[in-house]
Each structure stands twice: as structure tokens, then as C-alpha cells.
Scaffold this active site. Structure first.
Site, PDB file in Angstrom:
ATOM      1  N   HIS A   1       0.830  -1.197   0.000  1.00 34.21           N
ATOM      2  CA  HIS A   1       0.000   0.000   0.000  1.00 34.21           C
ATOM      3  C   HIS A   1       0.867   1.251   0.000  1.00 34.21           C
ATOM      4  CE1 HIS A   1      -3.787  -2.068   0.339  1.00 34.21           C
ATOM      5  NE2 HIS A   1      -3.387  -2.730   1.399  1.00 34.21           N
ATOM      6  N   GLU A   2       0.388   2.264  -0.688  1.00 36.56           N
ATOM      7  CA  GLU A   2       1.091   3.540  -0.760  1.00 36.56           C
ATOM      8  C   GLU A   2       1.223   4.134   0.642  1.00 36.56           C
ATOM      9  OE1 GLU A   2       3.326   5.670  -1.714  1.00 36.56           O
ATOM     10  OE2 GLU A   2       2.469   5.638  -3.727  1.00 36.56           O
TER      11      GLU A   2
END
Length: 615
Positions: free
Chosen positions: A249-250
Site C-alpha cells: 500500500h502507498e
């Protein structure tokens, strides 16, 4: 005195996604430590008679101040340089800045993207003028290509897909069919010829029906295929994604592959709700019975979600002090509850036959459900007001940043702004996610839950947009051109909204794309992608029948079982085993792909046995 006697030993510092260990070394060209994944060795050689402070700033850290890594001692009077070893991160480009300790001024700056397992030297020298400093980066040993395993994996799966396509074509030739008939019984040969591994039977047992598509008696395969693809990617990234940063995930604003799948799953759930309730109402099922089924299914999703995110198999009795409440299935359950009840209230037992000559015919799939649109717009207004107007103690109103060292370190404890504040106020710190993705780059210390309360409003919007896709399928039944055109129009409209909200940038828009916050632009962007993807799946699977949907169709048919199973059995063989080299992307990728493939095979076998877990 020899060169090695001049070397100093320094301590460790941590900076965002670059863990830098300052180590002793005996030679500037020697690798100073055993490197891990996404790490490189950097030796800084100081030829200046002044102590130098080394700072680093990751390109991925928005509005962050350079962070001090350590001090490189001055060159002694004897003239022998001083060298200090570092281990630096290779995921994103770094800016290295050297400041003089005496003058407290910047001497030089180097922007560089290090390669994994590479060995580098940064030479700091005086030019002819004493006040001018030159910094030169030298590659002592070439980095490895850490992306080759992805290429090999792609080629392998492409080869298997090609073999499957060739077999599906060959086995239907008359010569092959006759040969198979000669070699085996008629029943077994017919089963082989019509093998579901290539082209699954389109007729589905009524007991497994979760949606009622345009043509009664069979499911819309494109939805199951899209759902299955999302689920397969979700399992893969949850298992580690080979250790690659873009399969995680960013950290805050922006998108990675891992950020795509959950919203798509929510979108498809909304589409399925519209088709399923419409079919039930057409069959004469009472509203009260449907309402009870909706509440019961939502409760089951919430309960299962709470159980699987609070495992204490080896940690003794469950501690209520650290019991996490929000989660993926919990959000799915609540979103399903709101959207399904909303659709049940506004849906009709039979679809109205609107004449094409009516002036509002082109938007009747929206206008007929205007009360639901009013409700969703009101919910989104609440999200906007809470996000941008709610006062948050010690934080600026409308703050959307990560806190920590972001925004030049001014708002360290403001992670998520109003969204984080509401979760900590309602659920308390110990009952939300303790290690958000923002910790890696922004060094945030506050707990923050990406499945928190405020973001659930936008997940309802996501599901409602999926519900709109379902309404299009219902109102334009068997009108493939109309369906595809409307999907593309919705995708275009949502794309324009996303471009306006983000200013087509990662960090500079009014509302950046942010998975942690489930921001409005995140929902519009992923909904745009979902409508476009649905065009592809619908056209290739249901209209032209070029593709059966295999193998993604099978996990799509058993999504809850696959999701729960992959969470519960994550640490067990064959989903996990001890690797010979735990710091190899190749081994991590192989393990994660095998684990994901096993779940696809399990889903296929369950499909063949007509075993489906429905709640």
C-alpha cells in the site's frame, strides 16, 4: 599510520524508507554489511579537514525536511581520508546533502537512485578553491536487476495461458474428439471436451446464485471474473507481493497495485446487490424477508472480520485492551448493509418500461432512483463537512496529511486529520490499526486505521456507483451497445471529476488520491477504472464469449471462502515455508505466487464439487 586505523565507528539512524546503518569499514570499495532486499551499500569518503553532516531526503516523502543520518569525521592532518559505511534504501530516489559542521552550511547535494545490492562510494573533495566542495558518486559494483523475477513469472504464466488456449482449440477439432471418444467413455470424453478449466458451463446451480443478471437462470460471468481477479491480486499482495514496494500500500498520497483491489471489490459488491435484489423482488420475495437477510449477512461479515483480524492462536487469551474493531470485512459488512437497504427501499418489484421517446429516457436508470441519489449526496456532504470543517485539537482544520515528518514536521500528531481524530475519539487508540503505511516514509507515531469510520462513507459511495452499474445492466438488458456506452460515459465523468479534484497530480490537488483516507478522489478514480475494466470483462466474457473468465472466475464464485481462508492459513504450508534466502525478491515472489495459485486451484476444485460458502 595506515588507512584502516583512521576509520571511525558511528551509530544508527532511521529515516523514512531508508534505514541507514553507519558501520566501520576497512576499505572504501568493500561491501560493509550483509545487504537485505531493497538495500545498497554506500561508503562516504571525506577528504576535507572538516566534519561533515550527512542528511537524506526521499523523493517519496512530500514536504519533508532532510533528516540527519550521521557525521563523517574530518580528514586528519596526516592527509588520509576518513570513510564511513552506510546501508541505504533503493526503493525510491534519495537526495543526499552534506553540510559543514563548522559553517553549518550546505556544501554539496547529490540526487541518486541506488540499485539493489549495489556498492557505491561518495567522495567528498575540495576543489582548487578551499571554499568549493565537490561530491562524486562512484559505482564500485553494479546492482542486481531485482525486477527480472517479475519478468520470468510473467513469461511463465503467459506460457501456461497460451497452452490452455491451444488445448481449448485443439480438443474441439473433430479428429481430436473422435480420438478421445475411442480412448475413453462417452461421459468422460464429453466432460473433458467441455472441461470447465477452459470454458466453464454458464448455467449455475440455483443454490449458488448470489446475483440475478439480465438473463434469468444464469450468472453474469464478467462480474465473477472481475471479482475473482480483484481477489487474486488481493491475496497476492497480502501475502507479500514478492517484497516489491509497488505491491504494498502507498505510504500516503498516490496509488500502487495493492490500492486498487479493495475498492474494486466494494464496487462489484454494489453491482451484485442491485442484480440480486431485483431478481428476488421479481420472484416475489417479501421485503421483510430480504431486510432480515441483509441484516444477517452484514452481521456475519462484521463478525468474521473481527475474528480474523484479532488472531491470538499463540499469544494466549485475547486481550480486550488491544482488540481492533475496524477491518476489511467489517467495512464490507456495513457498506453492504447501507447500500442494500437503500436499494431495497427505492427498488420496484418490476422495472418500469419507459418509452424511448421520453425526453429523460437516456438517464432513466438514474432518475428512477433519485431518492437514493439524494441520500448518497447528503452522506458525501457530511464527509466533506467533517473532513474540512471539523476542528481537530492542535491540527489545522481540513488537514489531509500524514503527520510525522511530513509538512516539514509541523503537525507530527495530526495523522489523517479529522478521519484519524474521529477514530481515536470513538474507538480509542488501542482499538484501531497501530502500524499504518505512513510509518515507513513519514515516521508517524500515531495509530491510524485505513478502514476507519469516516472513510466508510466513501466506501458507501463506491458501492453505490457499483449499484449504478447494476441498474444499467437491468434497465438495458441485452442491449450491449447501450450498456457499454453508459459504462464508458460513467468512466469518463468520474475521470474528469478525479482530474479536477487532484489537478492531475499526486500531492498538489484539492483532494489527493489517498487510500488511507478513502478520499473522494480515490473513490472517483477507482470507480472510473472499475467502469472501464467492467467494459472489458463484459464485452470479452459475456458479449463475445472470447474468454470464459478462467481461472479468475473460480475464486470469484467463492470469494468469502478464499478471502477468509488465505487470512487464517497464511502461515501454514503450502502458503508459507522457510526460504533458503529470505532477502531475495525471487524467493519471496515464487512463494507468494505459489500460495496465490494454490487458492485458485482450491477454488476450482470447490467449483467442480459445487461447494460454495455463502453468507
Amino acid at each position: 599510520m595506515c588507512f584502516t586505523e583512521r576509520l571511525k565507528v558511528c551509530k544508527c539512524f532511521i529515516f523514512g524508507d531508508a534505514q541507514v546503518a553507519l558501520l566501520s569499514a576497512s576499505h572504501p570499495h568493500r561491501k560493509t554489511s550483509v545487504l537485505k532486499m531493497d538495500e545498497a551499500s554506500l561508503s562516504v569518503i571525506n577528504e576535507i579537514e572538516d566534519d561533515m553532516m550527512l542528511y537524506v531526503l526521499s523523493d517519496h516523502c512530500f514536504q519533508c525536511l532532510p533528516q540527519l543520518l550521521g557525521i563523517i569525521p574530518a580528514r586528519p592532518a596526516s592527509g588520509t581520508p576518513t570513510m564511513v559505511g552506510f546501508v541505504v534504501d533503493t526503493q525510491h530516489a534519495l537526495t543526499l546533502q552534506l553540510n559543514s559542521t563548522s559553517a553549518h552550511s550546505e556544501q554539496c547535494k547529490v540526487h541518486f537512485h541506488f540499485g539493489e545490492q549495489g556498492n557505491y562510494s561518495l567522495w567528498v573533495k575540495n576543489l582548487n578553491e578551499p571554499s568549493r566542495v565537490n561530491c562524486s558518486m562512484i559505482i564500485d559494483s553494479e546492482p542486481i536487476n531485482s525486477y527480472l523475477p517479475i519478468l520470468f513469472a510473467f513469461l511463465l504464466f503467459a506460457f501456461l495461458a497460451a497452452l490452455s488456449a491451444i488445448w481449448n482449440t485443439v480438443k474441439r477439432l473433430d479428429v481430436v474428439t473422435n480420438l478421445l471418444l475411442c480412448l475413453g467413455s462417452t461421459v468422460e470424453t464429453e466432460r473433458l471436451i467441455n472441461s470447465e478449466l477452459g470454458t466453464p458451463n454458464r448455467l449455475i446451480d440455483a443454490s449458488t446464485e448470489s446475483i440475478i443478471p439480465a438473463t434469468a437462470g444464469r450468472r453474469l460471468r464478467s462480474l465473477d471474473t472481475f471479482r475473482g481477479l480483484s481477489l487474486v491480486i488481493m491475496v497476492f499482495v497480502n501475502y507479500g507481493g514478492g517484497g516489491y514496494w509497488f505491491f504494498r500500500h502507498e505510504s500516503w498520497n498516490g496509488l500502487t497495485v495493492a490500492d486498487l483491489v479493495f475498492p474494486w471489490f466494494v464496487f462489484i459488491m454494489g453491482t451484485s446487490v442491485g442484480l440480486s435484489l431485483s431478481g428476488s423482488l421479481r420472484r416475489g420475495v417479501k421485503h421483510t424477508h430480504l431486510l432480515w437477510r441483509i441484516f444477517w449477512r452484514s452481521f456475519q461479515l462484521f463478525l468474521i472480520g473481527v475474528i480474523i483480524i484479532n488472531p491470538n492462536y499463540c499469544s494466549g487469551p485475547l486481550s480486550w485492551d488491544s482488540f481492533r474493531i475496524p477491518g476489511v470485512l467489517q467495512r464490507l459488512g456495513f457498506t453492504y448493509l447501507v447500500v442494500a437497504v437503500l436499494d431495497l427501499v427505492v427498488s420496484r418489484d418490476r422495472l418500469n418500461n419507459i418509452l424511448s421517446s421520453e425526453t429523460w429516457y437516456s438517464v432513466h436508470d438514474v432518475c428512477l432512483y433519485w431518492p437514493a441519489w439524494v441520500f448518497v449526496i447528503a452522506l458525501e456532504t457530511i464527509w466533506l463537512c467533517l473532513t474540512f470543517l471539523l476542528p481537530v485539537p492542535a491540527c489545522p482544520t481540513g488537514y489531509l496529511g500524514p503527520g510525522g515528518i511530513g509538512d516539514f514536521g509541523q503537525y507530527q500528531n495530526c495523522t489523517g486529520g479529522a478521519a484519524g481524530y474521529i477514530d481515536r475519539w470513538l474507538l480509542r487508540d488501542n482499538h484501531i490499526y497501530q502500524t499504518p503505511s505512513s510509518r515507513v516514509v513519514y515516521q508517524t507515531m500515531m495509530p491510524f486505521d485505513p478502514e476507519g469510520v469516516l472513510g466508510t462513507i466513501n466506501s458507501i459511495l463506491m458501492a453505490f456507483l457499483g449499484l449504478q452499474a447494476g441498474k444499467i445492466l437491468l434497465h438495458y438488458r441485452d442491449q450491449h451497445r447501450q450498456i457499454i456506452t453508459r459504462f464508458l460515459i460513467w468512466g469518463f465523468i468520474l475521470g474528469i471529476i478525479s482530474a479536477a479534484l487532484t489537478k492531475c497530480s499526486r500531492n498538489d490537488g484539492f483532494i489527493p488520491v489517498n487510500k488511507n483516507l478513502w478520499s473522494l478522489s480515490y473513490v472517483t478514480t477507482l470507480s472510473c477504472f472499475a467502469f472501464v475494466a467492467l467494459v472489458f470483462f463484459y464485452y470479452s466474457v459475456d458479449v463475445k464469449k472470447w474468454w470464459s473468465g478462467a481461472p479468475f472466475f473460480y475464486p470469484g464464485m467463492n470469494s468469502i471462502l478464499v478471502y477468509v481462508g488465505h487470512e487464517v492459513f497464511e502461515e501454514y504450508f503450502p502458503f508459507r515455508w522457510k526460504m533458503a534466502n529470505s532477502q531475495s525478491h525471487a524467493e519471496h515472489l515464487a512463494q507468494n505466487l505459489v500460495a496465490t495459485s494454490v487458492w485458485v486451484i482450491i477454488a476450482y476444485l470447490l467449483y467442480r464439487k459445487k461447494i460454495f460458502w455463502k453468507i
